[in-house]
Motif scaffolding. Sequence first.
Motif, PDB file in Angstrom:
ATOM      1  N   ASP A  73      14.490 128.616  57.623  1.00  0.00           N
ATOM      2  CA  ASP A  73      13.155 128.307  58.146  1.00  0.00           C
ATOM      3  C   ASP A  73      12.693 126.989  57.531  1.00  0.00           C
ATOM      4  OD1 ASP A  73      13.265 130.695  59.482  1.00  0.00           O
ATOM      5  OD2 ASP A  73      11.996 131.769  58.049  1.00  0.00           O
ATOM      6  N   ILE A  74      12.099 126.150  58.364  1.00  0.00           N
ATOM      7  CA  ILE A  74      11.629 124.843  57.913  1.00  0.00           C
ATOM      8  C   ILE A  74      10.108 124.849  57.925  1.00  0.00           C
ATOM      9  CG2 ILE A  74      11.753 122.348  58.286  1.00  0.00           C
ATOM     10  CD1 ILE A  74      14.307 122.850  59.911  1.00  0.00           C
ATOM     11  N   ASP A  75       9.508 124.538  56.784  1.00  0.00           N
ATOM     12  CA  ASP A  75       8.057 124.569  56.651  1.00  0.00           C
ATOM     13  C   ASP A  75       7.407 123.508  57.536  1.00  0.00           C
ATOM     14  OD1 ASP A  75       5.817 125.751  54.823  1.00  0.00           O
ATOM     15  OD2 ASP A  75       5.446 123.591  54.869  1.00  0.00           O
ATOM     16  N   GLU A  76       6.171 123.789  57.960  1.00  0.00           N
ATOM     17  CA  GLU A  76       5.462 122.865  58.854  1.00  0.00           C
ATOM     18  C   GLU A  76       5.096 121.556  58.174  1.00  0.00           C
ATOM     19  OE1 GLU A  76       0.910 124.545  58.281  1.00  0.00           O
ATOM     20  OE2 GLU A  76       2.017 125.023  60.108  1.00  0.00           O
ATOM     21  N   ASN A  77       5.099 121.533  56.846  1.00  0.00           N
ATOM     22  CA  ASN A  77       4.711 120.316  56.127  1.00  0.00           C
ATOM     23  C   ASN A  77       5.889 119.466  55.678  1.00  0.00           C
ATOM     24  OD1 ASN A  77       1.893 120.931  56.238  1.00  0.00           O
ATOM     25  ND2 ASN A  77       2.197 122.427  54.593  1.00  0.00           N
ATOM     26  N   VAL A  78       7.099 119.820  56.088  1.00  0.00           N
ATOM     27  CA  VAL A  78       8.270 119.037  55.716  1.00  0.00           C
ATOM     28  C   VAL A  78       8.225 117.689  56.436  1.00  0.00           C
ATOM     29  CG1 VAL A  78      10.778 118.887  55.876  1.00  0.00           C
ATOM     30  CG2 VAL A  78       9.703 121.021  55.190  1.00  0.00           C
ATOM     31  N   SER A  79       8.393 116.619  55.683  1.00  0.00           N
ATOM     32  CA  SER A  79       8.316 115.272  56.259  1.00  0.00           C
ATOM     33  C   SER A  79       9.623 114.895  56.942  1.00  0.00           C
ATOM     34  CB  SER A  79       8.000 114.254  55.158  1.00  0.00           C
ATOM     35  OG  SER A  79       9.013 114.264  54.171  1.00  0.00           O
ATOM     36  N   GLU A  80       9.534 113.934  57.834  1.00  0.00           N
ATOM     37  CA  GLU A  80      10.738 113.465  58.506  1.00  0.00           C
ATOM     38  C   GLU A  80      11.630 112.704  57.517  1.00  0.00           C
ATOM     39  OE1 GLU A  80      10.347 109.709  60.948  1.00  0.00           O
ATOM     40  OE2 GLU A  80       8.262 110.400  60.959  1.00  0.00           O
ATOM     41  N   GLY A  81      12.925 112.644  57.838  1.00  0.00           N
ATOM     42  CA  GLY A  81      13.882 111.979  56.959  1.00  0.00           C
ATOM     43  C   GLY A  81      14.938 112.963  56.489  1.00  0.00           C
ATOM     44  N   GLU A  82      15.843 112.487  55.626  1.00  0.00           N
ATOM     45  CA  GLU A  82      16.918 113.327  55.117  1.00  0.00           C
ATOM     46  C   GLU A  82      16.473 114.054  53.855  1.00  0.00           C
ATOM     47  OE1 GLU A  82      20.540 111.197  54.625  1.00  0.00           O
ATOM     48  OE2 GLU A  82      21.024 111.285  56.766  1.00  0.00           O
ATOM     49  N   HIS A  83      16.768 115.341  53.803  1.00  0.00           N
ATOM     50  CA  HIS A  83      16.431 116.164  52.652  1.00  0.00           C
ATOM     51  C   HIS A  83      17.737 116.668  52.023  1.00  0.00           C
ATOM     52  CE1 HIS A  83      12.023 116.502  53.474  1.00  0.00           C
ATOM     53  NE2 HIS A  83      12.448 116.116  54.672  1.00  0.00           N
ATOM     54  N   ASP A  84      17.832 116.549  50.713  1.00  0.00           N
ATOM     55  CA  ASP A  84      19.085 116.818  50.004  1.00  0.00           C
ATOM     56  C   ASP A  84      19.250 118.301  49.691  1.00  0.00           C
ATOM     57  OD1 ASP A  84      19.729 114.127  50.013  1.00  0.00           O
ATOM     58  OD2 ASP A  84      18.665 113.748  48.134  1.00  0.00           O
ATOM     59  N   ARG A 104      17.992 118.958  67.296  1.00  0.00           N
ATOM     60  CA  ARG A 104      17.166 118.110  66.434  1.00  0.00           C
ATOM     61  C   ARG A 104      16.337 119.006  65.525  1.00  0.00           C
ATOM     62  NH1 ARG A 104      13.263 115.231  68.570  1.00  0.00           N
ATOM     63  NH2 ARG A 104      13.559 113.277  67.442  1.00  0.00           N
ATOM     64  N   LEU A 105      16.579 118.902  64.235  1.00  0.00           N
ATOM     65  CA  LEU A 105      15.800 119.685  63.284  1.00  0.00           C
ATOM     66  C   LEU A 105      14.434 119.039  63.101  1.00  0.00           C
ATOM     67  CD1 LEU A 105      18.387 120.500  60.459  1.00  0.00           C
ATOM     68  CD2 LEU A 105      17.618 121.973  62.327  1.00  0.00           C
ATOM     69  N   ILE A 106      13.388 119.842  63.238  1.00  0.00           N
ATOM     70  CA  ILE A 106      12.030 119.341  63.070  1.00  0.00           C
ATOM     71  C   ILE A 106      11.261 120.299  62.166  1.00  0.00           C
ATOM     72  CG2 ILE A 106      12.036 118.182  65.316  1.00  0.00           C
ATOM     73  CD1 ILE A 106      10.322 120.509  66.373  1.00  0.00           C
ATOM     74  N   ALA A 107      10.140 119.814  61.665  1.00  0.00           N
ATOM     75  CA  ALA A 107       9.278 120.664  60.843  1.00  0.00           C
ATOM     76  C   ALA A 107       8.758 121.841  61.661  1.00  0.00           C
ATOM     77  CB  ALA A 107       8.125 119.831  60.295  1.00  0.00           C
ATOM     78  N   ASP A 108       8.406 122.913  60.942  1.00  0.00           N
ATOM     79  CA  ASP A 108       7.828 124.106  61.565  1.00  0.00           C
ATOM     80  C   ASP A 108       8.804 124.751  62.541  1.00  0.00           C
ATOM     81  OD1 ASP A 108       5.934 126.028  61.944  1.00  0.00           O
ATOM     82  OD2 ASP A 108       4.773 124.904  63.405  1.00  0.00           O
ATOM     83  N   THR A 109      10.027 124.982  62.058  1.00  0.00           N
ATOM     84  CA  THR A 109      11.050 125.635  62.861  1.00  0.00           C
ATOM     85  C   THR A 109      11.540 126.877  62.132  1.00  0.00           C
ATOM     86  OG1 THR A 109      11.794 123.530  63.807  1.00  0.00           O
ATOM     87  CG2 THR A 109      13.306 125.380  63.975  1.00  0.00           C
ATOM     88  N   ASP A 110      11.618 127.993  62.836  1.00  0.00           N
ATOM     89  CA  ASP A 110      12.137 129.232  62.265  1.00  0.00           C
ATOM     90  C   ASP A 110      13.552 129.483  62.764  1.00  0.00           C
ATOM     91  OD1 ASP A 110       9.804 129.695  60.887  1.00  0.00           O
ATOM     92  OD2 ASP A 110       8.925 130.960  62.453  1.00  0.00           O
ATOM     93  N   GLU A 111      14.382 130.035  61.877  1.00  0.00           N
ATOM     94  CA  GLU A 111      15.754 130.431  62.194  1.00  0.00           C
ATOM     95  C   GLU A 111      16.572 129.279  62.783  1.00  0.00           C
ATOM     96  OE1 GLU A 111      16.424 134.194  64.072  1.00  0.00           O
ATOM     97  OE2 GLU A 111      14.554 135.026  63.307  1.00  0.00           O
ATOM     98  N   ALA A 112      16.469 128.123  62.157  1.00  0.00           N
ATOM     99  CA  ALA A 112      17.338 127.016  62.554  1.00  0.00           C
ATOM    100  C   ALA A 112      18.762 127.335  62.101  1.00  0.00           C
ATOM    101  CB  ALA A 112      16.862 125.713  61.925  1.00  0.00           C
ATOM    102  N   LYS A 113      19.719 127.182  62.991  1.00  0.00           N
ATOM    103  CA  LYS A 113      21.119 127.488  62.688  1.00  0.00           C
ATOM    104  C   LYS A 113      21.822 126.228  62.196  1.00  0.00           C
ATOM    105  CE  LYS A 113      25.352 129.276  64.846  1.00  0.00           C
ATOM    106  NZ  LYS A 113      25.952 129.752  66.110  1.00  0.00           N
TER     107      LYS A 113
END
Length: 419
Positions: A228-239, A165-174
């Motif tokens: 890396d996913i920033d901590e302020n990224v909102s939930e939902g689909e990002h293009d 599950r991809l969530i905000a504030d995640t580093d090195e997501a594969k």
Amino acid sequence: MKSRLIPDITFIGMLIVVLSTMIGPTLGAPIAGGTGSKVQMNFMYQDPDPAEAGKYIDLRWQIVNTVGGTTENLRFRLEAGYPFLFEAGDTPDKYIGTSAGTNDNLVYYVLHYKLRVADNALKGTYNVTLGWTTGEGWTKKEFPVYIDPKKPDFVVGALVTSPERLIADTDEAKLSVNIDNIGKGNAENVKVKLLLPEGFKPSYSYSDEDSLGIIEKGGSKEATFYVDIDENVSEGEHDAKLNITYRDENDENNQYRTKTLDLALPIKPAPRLVVESVAATPENIVPGSNADILIKVRNAGNEKAQSVSLRVFKDSSQPFEFSEKSDFIGKLESGESGDAVIRMKIDDTAPAKKYLLDVELRGIDQKENVLIFRRTVPLTVAADAGSPLESVGLLAGAVVLLGAVGAAYYMKNERKKGL
């Protein structure tokens, strides 16, 4: 006399047919197709069928002229837009010239066009329009031409992520993405670049690129990226987008082509644990002292966190010894805060400065997934001002020293008076 007349008539009839063929008409059964008011335009075939991108195609029509009498200016025009090009020395306009109309549809002309199909033509059915005129307005009819390029074509297959599950504030997501070749040809030297939306960035240099080599027709290969996913990224689909460069094995010019595909990055709702504040007891930490560090942890996410805990990582280069380096906080609702306490001793020789402690915040989301957040906690060690007894001793020493200096000065002056 009659016996000679019959062969002569037969010979003359055959001669008329041969001459008619040389002029243009061809004998044969009509093929079903579109008709004008006085001229039938029947599509015979396309060669090849289906047409291929970047190749030539022959189009042929059967033309049956039912105009009464002789027509002096029978003219045809082919209107063929993208992806067809008149690049084979052919032109849209064709003149049959003088044409004798007939009610016999066994007599017909063959109208021929040679076109080139654009290199980037996509699979599908395209219409061309054939019209005729004798100078009194145009009669037109559309005809379908089918194209099925024998070249690579790509679609995005399955997306697999780690963590799942991809969530905000995640580093090195594969991110592992399947690139499927659904085209009719092999793709060579395939390279994929991931174009990320705002709030996402590559984890390290070139982690947003992958080289896949050859993807055969009907085949698939997996491209892998780390972001890396920033901590302020909102939930939902990002293009995001996948920019694919490749070479068509059937391209004689060896040109590289590019195709861009859409990729949705799903960000799920989840807890997000942050350090809200840090306080020390005693407030002034000095070398050789013991201290309790109160760390306030807040759930800044949009989902409840269960079993929240904190643990500090000991760094051998830092002058601290921990008697308690972890603490359990418990459940934190979204926006709620809780406290954790760690206990430590500061080395006697600790330099006075600001230190950064590495801590791990751990929690469990509503789907029983364990979430881990790495944070830093600032801690300042002040210079040791000394004990009260030491201060009194220093003061007494200063008084004695000043007294001795004063006495020596007095005795020196008395000696001068005695002289």
